[in-house]
Design a protein around this motif. Sequence first.
Motif, PDB file in Angstrom:
ATOM      1  N   PHE A 280      -1.413  -3.731 -20.926  1.00 40.42           N
ATOM      2  CA  PHE A 280      -0.052  -3.615 -20.422  1.00 40.42           C
ATOM      3  C   PHE A 280       0.045  -3.213 -18.949  1.00 40.42           C
ATOM      4  CE2 PHE A 280       0.761  -1.999 -24.962  1.00 40.42           C
ATOM      5  CZ  PHE A 280       1.045  -3.273 -25.435  1.00 40.42           C
ATOM      6  N   THR A 281      -0.904  -2.459 -18.441  1.00 39.10           N
ATOM      7  CA  THR A 281      -0.705  -1.713 -17.195  1.00 39.10           C
ATOM      8  C   THR A 281      -0.895  -2.554 -15.944  1.00 39.10           C
ATOM      9  OG1 THR A 281      -1.289   0.361 -18.275  1.00 39.10           O
ATOM     10  CG2 THR A 281      -1.554   0.279 -15.890  1.00 39.10           C
ATOM     11  N   LEU A 282      -1.785  -3.522 -15.970  1.00 43.48           N
ATOM     12  CA  LEU A 282      -1.987  -4.370 -14.794  1.00 43.48           C
ATOM     13  C   LEU A 282      -0.901  -5.432 -14.750  1.00 43.48           C
ATOM     14  CD1 LEU A 282      -3.736  -5.109 -12.361  1.00 43.48           C
ATOM     15  CD2 LEU A 282      -5.135  -6.522 -13.895  1.00 43.48           C
ATOM     16  N   LYS A 283      -0.178  -5.497 -13.640  1.00 41.56           N
ATOM     17  CA  LYS A 283       0.935  -6.429 -13.484  1.00 41.56           C
ATOM     18  C   LYS A 283       0.647  -7.363 -12.308  1.00 41.56           C
ATOM     19  CE  LYS A 283       3.896  -4.436 -16.481  1.00 41.56           C
ATOM     20  NZ  LYS A 283       3.168  -3.263 -16.991  1.00 41.56           N
ATOM     21  N   ARG A 284       0.665  -8.662 -12.559  1.00 40.85           N
ATOM     22  CA  ARG A 284       0.371  -9.647 -11.511  1.00 40.85           C
ATOM     23  C   ARG A 284       1.599 -10.523 -11.274  1.00 40.85           C
ATOM     24  NH1 ARG A 284      -4.838 -12.497 -12.855  1.00 40.85           N
ATOM     25  NH2 ARG A 284      -5.689 -10.524 -12.035  1.00 40.85           N
ATOM     26  N   LEU A 285       2.098 -10.495 -10.043  1.00 40.60           N
ATOM     27  CA  LEU A 285       3.251 -11.313  -9.674  1.00 40.60           C
ATOM     28  C   LEU A 285       2.778 -12.684  -9.204  1.00 40.60           C
ATOM     29  CD1 LEU A 285       4.408  -8.380  -9.598  1.00 40.60           C
ATOM     30  CD2 LEU A 285       5.950  -9.183  -7.774  1.00 40.60           C
ATOM     31  N   GLN A 286       3.425 -13.731  -9.703  1.00 44.96           N
ATOM     32  CA  GLN A 286       3.087 -15.085  -9.266  1.00 44.96           C
ATOM     33  C   GLN A 286       4.309 -15.985  -9.351  1.00 44.96           C
ATOM     34  OE1 GLN A 286       0.014 -15.443 -12.414  1.00 44.96           O
ATOM     35  NE2 GLN A 286       1.090 -17.327 -13.033  1.00 44.96           N
ATOM     36  N   ARG A 287       4.317 -16.999  -8.492  1.00 45.18           N
ATOM     37  CA  ARG A 287       5.428 -17.937  -8.448  1.00 45.18           C
ATOM     38  C   ARG A 287       5.357 -18.916  -9.611  1.00 45.18           C
ATOM     39  NH1 ARG A 287       9.551 -16.220  -5.172  1.00 45.18           N
ATOM     40  NH2 ARG A 287       8.706 -15.443  -3.184  1.00 45.18           N
ATOM     41  N   GLU A 288       6.535 -19.267 -10.111  1.00 49.13           N
ATOM     42  CA  GLU A 288       6.649 -20.315 -11.126  1.00 49.13           C
ATOM     43  C   GLU A 288       7.043 -21.615 -10.431  1.00 49.13           C
ATOM     44  OE1 GLU A 288       6.246 -19.551 -14.822  1.00 49.13           O
ATOM     45  OE2 GLU A 288       5.109 -18.192 -13.549  1.00 49.13           O
ATOM     46  N   GLY A 289       7.100 -22.693 -11.193  1.00 43.47           N
ATOM     47  CA  GLY A 289       7.417 -24.000 -10.615  1.00 43.47           C
ATOM     48  C   GLY A 289       8.799 -24.073 -10.010  1.00 43.47           C
ATOM     49  N   ASN A 290       9.732 -23.242 -10.509  1.00 43.51           N
ATOM     50  CA  ASN A 290      11.099 -23.262  -9.980  1.00 43.51           C
ATOM     51  C   ASN A 290      11.275 -22.375  -8.752  1.00 43.51           C
ATOM     52  OD1 ASN A 290      10.960 -20.718 -11.078  1.00 43.51           O
ATOM     53  ND2 ASN A 290      12.453 -21.090 -12.707  1.00 43.51           N
ATOM     54  N   GLY A 291      10.179 -21.815  -8.274  1.00 40.40           N
ATOM     55  CA  GLY A 291      10.239 -20.964  -7.088  1.00 40.40           C
ATOM     56  C   GLY A 291      10.474 -19.504  -7.384  1.00 40.40           C
ATOM     57  N   ARG A 292      10.894 -19.169  -8.614  1.00 36.38           N
ATOM     58  CA  ARG A 292      11.078 -17.782  -8.984  1.00 36.38           C
ATOM     59  C   ARG A 292       9.716 -17.182  -9.332  1.00 36.38           C
ATOM     60  NH1 ARG A 292      16.005 -17.477 -13.193  1.00 36.38           N
ATOM     61  NH2 ARG A 292      15.816 -15.260 -12.620  1.00 36.38           N
ATOM     62  N   PHE A 293       9.656 -15.852  -9.378  1.00 36.91           N
ATOM     63  CA  PHE A 293       8.369 -15.249  -9.709  1.00 36.91           C
ATOM     64  C   PHE A 293       8.388 -14.689 -11.122  1.00 36.91           C
ATOM     65  CE2 PHE A 293      10.568 -11.512  -7.986  1.00 36.91           C
ATOM     66  CZ  PHE A 293      10.216 -10.525  -8.890  1.00 36.91           C
TER      67      PHE A 293
END
Length: 425
Positions: A280-293
């Motif tokens: 649960f603790t590691l959080k990775r932000l990444q973009r989706e195809g619609n430009g949102r993360f």
Amino acid sequence: MPPPRPHLSRLAERDAFWWMTGIEDTFITAPWPATGRTLDEYALTGHYDRWAGDIDLMASLGVKAARYGIPWHLVQRTRQDWDWSFADNALGRLLDRGIDPVVDLVHYGLPPWIEGAYLNPDYPDLIADYAGRLAARFEGRIRWYTPLNEPRVTAWYCGRLGWWPPYRRGWRGFIAVMMGIARGIVRTVRRLQAVDPQIVPVHVDATDLYETRDPTLIEETERRQEIVFLALDLVSGRVDPEHRLWPWLLQYGAGERDLAWFQANAVELPLIGLNLYPMFTLKRLQREGNGRFRIRQPYACGDLVAQLGRLYHERYRVPLFISETASLGSVEKRQRWMDDSLAAVRQLRNTGVPMIGYTWWPMFDLVAWAYRQGLREPAQYFARMGLWDLDPATLNRTPTSLVGSYQSYVAGGSFAVGSLELGEN
């Protein structure tokens, strides 16, 4: 260990390292509208009926301390109606078995008669009154209290997602709930120490670690990481106009006078508990195809513990301990996490980070929060994270090989995690 601060001397006398366990004690008293279900972990796992035997299981591990939650909603069923029988019996048995309780005063949920939950203007005084009454009952016998478990996660579910009372949504809701929670923590600490100056407030929060591989998400990632520290920063008076979140807090509804109140009424952080889980603790932000993360949660390795330990040490410079950790899954997977996370604790201590304790939590399965919103039987929501497994039919506590493994670590005392090296750190 370094020379202990006066209010930590009792810990130093007992052991140079604090081995602990605990029982999941989430209490959400408000029913989910579509199912009518509440979420009382003590009821769902049979602890109300088996509390004495469960405490004996704790003692069998050899631990000298345990995090233990008191169900406020049963202690105070109305504003005038107090019933201390469960608290007296359970806490008394812990003490009789030679286990120091770290009393968990609030674990997400409140008595249902507190309208508006954390946004009720009387909430800070109500929680302080409850805490003071409990502390007075055990004056001189219990010194360790957690004013509120995981204030950030509480504010998230109560104020950002709207799943728990007072059902607010968005960042404005999150900040409003957080301010109420933090004010309650300050009032609680003041009341506890007025009852007994030897009481040590143990501040416990979830310890997410945010990362990204997308340069366009660095600013958001850094802001999310700062939000992880918000509750501790608020109650210790660190949130001033120079704080990174100051403009963001004002943007979403915090008032300058309210923020100034925390600076004027700051409390110390004598001991910080880190709740962390590899799933649960590691959080990775990444973009989706619609430009949102989107935020994903990859399974972490033991270095997660080392990274977080260093992060909190650099920021607060106080003793730390792992107040919750476990892995979800097979016994083998849980064992690997126990070994890997304790190796990271050893690494931290060898480099001078004052990591003085470790808590395997929970000691037996918990019922996943999805139960409240679901329709299946409780056993279908068991999260296999404990040293003991719960039998789905009987709720009997079935020991796994993890029990013996943890007993061995506990028996090793501080030698199992290495010496705490002193230095400039």
